[in-house]
Write an enzyme that holds these catalytic residues in place. Structure first.
Site, short mmCIF file in Angstrom:
data_model
loop_
_atom_site.label_atom_id
_atom_site.label_comp_id
_atom_site.label_asym_id
_atom_site.label_seq_id
_atom_site.Cartn_x
_atom_site.Cartn_y
_atom_site.Cartn_z
N GLU A 4 20.31 28.64 27.36
CA GLU A 4 20.78 29.02 26.01
C GLU A 4 21.27 27.75 25.36
O GLU A 4 22.19 27.11 25.88
CB GLU A 4 21.96 29.98 26.11
CG GLU A 4 21.58 31.42 26.30
CD GLU A 4 22.84 32.25 26.39
OE1 GLU A 4 23.06 32.82 27.46
OE2 GLU A 4 23.59 32.28 25.40
N CYS A 55 27.99 28.64 19.47
CA CYS A 55 26.55 28.38 19.26
C CYS A 55 26.03 29.26 18.14
O CYS A 55 25.08 28.92 17.45
CB CYS A 55 25.72 28.62 20.52
SG CYS A 55 26.60 29.16 21.94
#
Ligand SMILES: Cc1cc2nc3c(=O)[nH]c(=O)nc-3n(C[C@H](O)[C@H](O)[C@H](O)COP(=O)(O)OP(=O)(O)OC[C@H]3O[C@@H](n4cnc5c(N)ncnc54)[C@H](O)[C@@H]3O)c2cc1C
Length: 1024
Positions: A782, A816
């Site tokens: 990720e 993020c």
């Protein structure tokens, strides 16, 4: 007087028991209630077809139909759309959904006709078998969109003016002074959303002040309570009217309210503080108490507030206000309402994982509570002057009976509603006093209010919505709340589970804290204080700490405080960890999946029980604010429970496949071996534990390498997992810098890697893995994103600003998922950018452990320098709309907002509180999408639009992992919004999603010839 701090969540059944056991009214009095209510219902029904039949309009476009919903969205969206192209698209979108043709010319009521006419212009062209696209093409061809657009706008205006007394206070006063208006007392309300900026608050203050003066001039000579007044929303007078900003609210808001109250007192007006959301109740009582104590208000009986009967604290609130009045030797006017935010309250409690709802979940409980409150308020006269606000004929009739007449109190209604009911009442009881709550404002500002009215009145639990429906028997409307309720154990709605039970039997929702409940917040703060202590972290291999080079861990908040010490692993320690994990794999993998899951579930409960320690550490080591820390802890708990539940399904069972007779084909899963989990500093607990829990749940042994910046939280998390029953041999911790990570990745024993961090590091890991001559090792990565939010002209600016500020600046932009680039339609850009800048200016930067802080520091000096350099570059090349000022100590970076010329000018992820904005032209929408897609990233995307087709189109066009429509774009919830992107943003599968655990395991198919012994007994035994 002590503050108002009653039990936040009293038990529904206990309240119902007490209320149901009170002595009922004697039959003759109940009969009188029936007679009065019947009369009023008759009047409401008789009114159908007359002018102003809004009840009918609402019923006709019932909210349970697609047309009803489309109408609401149109009403809300259309008037604020400045450009024709977007208005056209909005109309296309909504008319495409509805079946308005069936509503044309059904009713004589002016209002219904006006709307149905406008909507029907286009709808007459709709044939039953047409598709929405076909219809729209037809509409445009035959009439042209401008005609449709004009007609719709007109219709919306008609609806708006139905609910608003005047566009200015002068208009409204003139209308109130007319012959029809003179039937009522008035309380004027200034329309608008709550303040987001200091300018908003000032504007509202000025508008309230001007209105008080104008109302005072027109007020005449009658004494209170027969004088007009004003209703004030405290959220309009302060941009951060929230419990955590209490100190600011008390120093900044109280003087404003006091000043308005003095102005109202001089003119002898009624001044009511409206009731807002439940988490603001304690705060608003504090404000009320402080203002009411003002000596200059001593002889004035017009001050008051609204109390919501749907709130479980309604009775204590009434008692409190009465005591306050007694202690100050004065009177208050108290408006009793049922409450306007029921759906919001329920959703909020679920989202925040609260112990219970602050409101009742069944309508009869609200109605019963209302009547209990009525009794109490009548008994507290003259200390309190009751103002009963309702459009429910049964409620009105019951009040009349309980009060034994019309003296000593008044009724209240909203302008544009309840006309027939109150006219009928006044006809029979001319002495009754009725006040109209009269919104004042321009059309642009009325929309949110209008939608609330439509929503409230169209809901099928609402009295006005069903009263006008001749198919509903009057007897049903006369049924008393006690009858509807029956028994105390029916006090709760069966379809509204407690927030903890949101996910049914599969798993429990993580527990949150209501910061608006002082006792809950204090309790959390006390736990944090009690458990704050230094942590000594070190590599943990087979449960034993190893030697290495030790260093202090310093808090990013002041770059000084030593939070603890970490001993970092040497390369030989890393090797030992891998070897130990390899040795520990078999035993853990052979442990039944249910047992492994039970250890994770225990860890979840221990994490909740030890929240003080973790939230304190998250704040000290990671610079997390209280809200962020708690949210992160909840996410970690959810990961543990979710993966435990998934593992039981995927790894605890064997799946039998279909196939030929005489053969058994089964698929089962098992762990891969040693899983390496490399996690980032921005979620040192949630992502760390999420990766580890997934790998463990699948039967892998784990070597976890936390981020260099946050080893202490990781160390504590590993110890907790061990304590919860994960064997020391199955989970090992290797703190250290990047080289240690590289060493671990290169180790031959690695069977899988879960990584969250930068795209750059993900590439490096991928290369190392690919270079190995051995089994091909899966990598679950990720990584980052240049996350965009697209805002078109139909979006609600206030909502956009709330969501953008939260998405871009919360956690100092160090998520993020955070918003990096907002693309806003140029027709509305100026207003939205100005509001964004104003809202950013209201955020408090500082010590993350202080509940009032909104933004904590950047994680370290390097991050701070990188961000500062970017900001300096931007100042040279972009338009700076907002440049905040950071505290001098620590690694703080203040929020900034820059306007770019084009999306490509933001070429890389900027991991901090810097929001970039670009404008786009509606006609160049596709080019915008092209540019956003060209970044190559695909993590999160926000879309703010009221056009469903636009949202769908954008989501279709851009391969982005998580798309958020008309909401913020951070804080994905485990098992609800599986999280992760594509392209440069990650490999998938999504964390917290149904496919994640599969990637952590190996599959094995076992095919057994069940006829091998000589015959197929099963087949032979099969009956015909
Ligand atoms: C003059 C005036 C001023 C007002 N000021 C405010 C204010 O300051 N703050 C505020 O919040 N509201 C305020 N309201 C109340 C609100 O806007 C609604 O008008 C009111 O709740 C409708 O009640 P009713 O008695 O007319 O209708 P009813 O149809 O009898 O009641 C509807 C109400 O029941 C409640 N309800 C519906 N479903 C459920 C359920 N499943 N469980 C529990 N309760 C449920 C909700 O409160 C809903 O609004 C005001 C209303 C008036 C008339």
């Amino acid at each position: 007087m002590p503050s108002f701090r009653p039990d936040y969540y009293p038990d529904d059944a206990a309240l119902a028991r007490a209320w149901l056991s009170s002595t009922p009214l004697p039959p003759d009095r109940e009969a009188r209630v029936d007679i009065e209510a019947r009369r009023m219902i008759g009047a409401i029904r008789g009114r159908s077809g007359g002018i102003g039949g809004v009840e009918q309009l609402l019923r006709e476009y019932s909210l349970t139909t697609p047309e009803g919903l489309a109408l609401m969205v149109l009403a809300e969206g259309l008037l604020r759309v400045p450009d024709d192209a977007t208005a056209d698209r909005l109309i296309e979108d909504k008319l495409g959904q509805g079946g308005f043709a069936t509503h044309a010319h059904q009713s004589d009521a002016l209002l219904v006709n006006a709307s149905a006419w406008a909507l029907g212009i286009s709808a007459r062209l709709i044939g039953p078998q047409d598709t929405p696209e076909g219809i729209l093409r037809g509409v445009v061809r035959r009439l042209g969109l401008p005609t449709v657009r004009g007609a719709l706008r007109q219709a919306m205006r008609v609806m708006g003016s139905h609910f608003v007394l005047g566009q200015s206070i002068e208009d409204a006063l003139a209308r109130a002074g007319s012959r029809a208006g003179r039937l009522y007392r008035y309380s004027f309300d200034m329309l608008g959303e709550g303040a987001r900026t200091a300018d908003d608050a000032e504007r509202y203050f000025a508008s309230y002040a001007d209105s008080i003066e104008a109302i005072g001039k027109a007020a005449g000579n009658k004494p209170l309570p027969d004088r007009p007044g004003i209703s004030v929303k405290l959220s309009a007078l302060h941009p951060r009217y929230e419990a955590v900003s209490r100190d600011r609210v008390m120093t900044e808001l109280v003087p404003r309210v006091r000043s308005l109250a003095r102005a109202a007192a001089i003119r002898g007006l009624n001044f009511t503080i409206d009731a807002e959301e439940a988490d603001r109740l304690e705060l608003s009582m504090d404000v009320l108490g402080e203002v009411a104590a003002d000596k200059q208000l001593a002889d004035w009986d017009g001050f008051g507030l609204a109390i919501q009967a749907y709130g479980k604290r309604a009775l204590p609130a009434i008692d409190y206000v009465a005591e306050l009045a007694a202690s100050l030797g004065r009177r208050f006017m108290v408006r009793l309402v049922k409450g306007a935010y029921w759906d919001t309250e329920v959703k909020r409690a679920q989202e925040r994982g609260l112990p219970d709802y602050p409101v009742f979940t069944r309508k009869p409980m609200t109605d019963l509570s209302y009547m209990v409150c009525v009794e109490r308020m009548l008994a507290l006269r003259p200390r309190l002057y009751p103002q009963f606000a309702t459009h429910n004929a049964l409620t009105v009739a019951s009040v009349l009976e309980l009060a034994a007449g019309t003296d000593g109190y008044e009724f209240q209604r909203l302008h544009g509603m309840g006309d027939a009911l109150y006219e009928a009442l006044l006809e029979r009881q001319p002495a009754a006093a009725v006040r109209t709550y009269a919104p004042v404002g321009i059309h642009k500002d009325l929309l949110a209010y209008l939608v609330r009215r439509l929503l409230e009145n169209g809901a099928n639990s609402s009295f006005v919505s069903i009263a006008a429906d001749p198919d509903v028997p009057v007897e049903f409307l006369l049924e008393r709340p006690q009858q509807k309720l029956g028994r105390p154990d029916r006090a709760r709605h069966r379809a509204v589970p407690l927030p903890a039970d949101l996910y049914g039997k599969a798993r429990q929702n993580s527990a949150g804290v209501e910061f608006g409940h002082a006792a809950s917040l204090d309790c959390l703060l006390a736990e944090i204080r009690r458990h704050a202590s230094r942590v000594e972290a070190a590599p943990l291999i087979n449960g034993v700490t190893s030697a290495g080079v030790a260093r202090d861990v310093i808090s990013p908040s002041d770059a000084m405080t030593v939070v603890g010490r970490v001993t970092e692993a040497r390369s030989d320690t890393a090797d030992t960890a891998m070897a130990s994990a390899a040795a520990g794999f078999r035993h853990w993998n052979d442990t039944p999946a249910g047992t492994r899951a039970a250890a994770l579930e225990r860890a979840a409960s221990m994490l909740e029980a030890g929240r003080g320690r973790f939230v304190s550490l998250l704040s000290a080591e990671g610079g997390k604010t209280l809200d962020d820390g708690l949210a992160e802890l909840r996410e970690a708990v959810d990961f543990l429970r979710y993966y435990a539940a998934e593992a039981k399904k995927l790894y605890g069972t064997t799946e039998t496949m279909p196939g030929p007779t005489g053969e058994l084909n089964q698929v089962r899963r098992r762990g891969r071996g040693v899983f390496l989990c490399i996690s980032p500093w921005n979620f040192p607990l949630a992502i760390f534990i999420g990766q580890v829990a997934a790998a463990l749940a699948a039967g892998n042994s784990v070597v976890a390498k936390p981020a260099e910046q946050t080893p202490l939280v990781a160390f504590e998390a590993v110890r907790l997992l061990h304590e919860a029953g994960v064997p020391h041999q199955a989970l090992h911790l290797v703190p250290g810098a990047g080289e240690i990570g590289a060493r671990l990745v290169g180790h031959p024993a690695v069977a899988g890697v879960a990584f969250t961090g930068s795209t750059e590091t993900a590439w490096a890991i991928n290369r190392t893995l690919a270079a190995k001559r051995g089994p091909i090792v899966p990598l679950i990565a990720e990584t980052g994103g240049i996350n965009a939010m697209i805002v078109d002209a139909t979006a609600l600016p206030e909502q956009v600003v709330d969501d953008a500020v939260m998405s871009a600046f919360r956690s100092a932009g160090q998520r993020c998922s955070a918003l990096r680039l907002m693309a806003v339609q140029d027709d509305v850009a100026d207003r939205i950018i100005a509001m964004l800048a104003g809202a950013a200016a209201e955020l408090k930067l500082g010590d993350p452990a202080d509940p009032a802080t909104h933004i904590g520091p950047a994680i370290d000096a390097e991050a701070q320098q990188r961000l500062t350099a970017h900001i300096a570059r931007m100042k040279g090349s972009a338009i700076a709309h907002y440049a905040g000022i950071a505290p001098g100590t620590g690694y703080f970076v203040a929020p900034h907002i820059f306007e770019l010329n084009a999306p490509h000018e933001l070429a890389e992820e900027v991991f901090g509180p810097v929001l970039h904005v670009v404008r786009y032209k509606a006609s160049k929408f596709d080019a915008l999408l092209e540019a956003l897609g060209a970044t190559g990233y695909g993590l999160t995307l926000g879309i703010h639009t009221r056009i469903d087709a636009t949202a769908e189109y954008v989501a279709q066009r851009l391969a982005v992992g998580n798309v958020y429509v008309n909401r913020n774009m951070i804080g994905a919830v485990v098992g609800v919004q599986p999280f992760g992107g594509s392209g440069l943003s990650g490999t998938g599968p999504k964390a917290g999603g149904p496919d994640y655990l599969r990637r952590f395991g190996l599959e094995q198919t076992i095919s057994t010839n069940t006829a091998a012994a000589g015959g197929n007994a099963t087949l032979l035994a099969t009956e015909e």
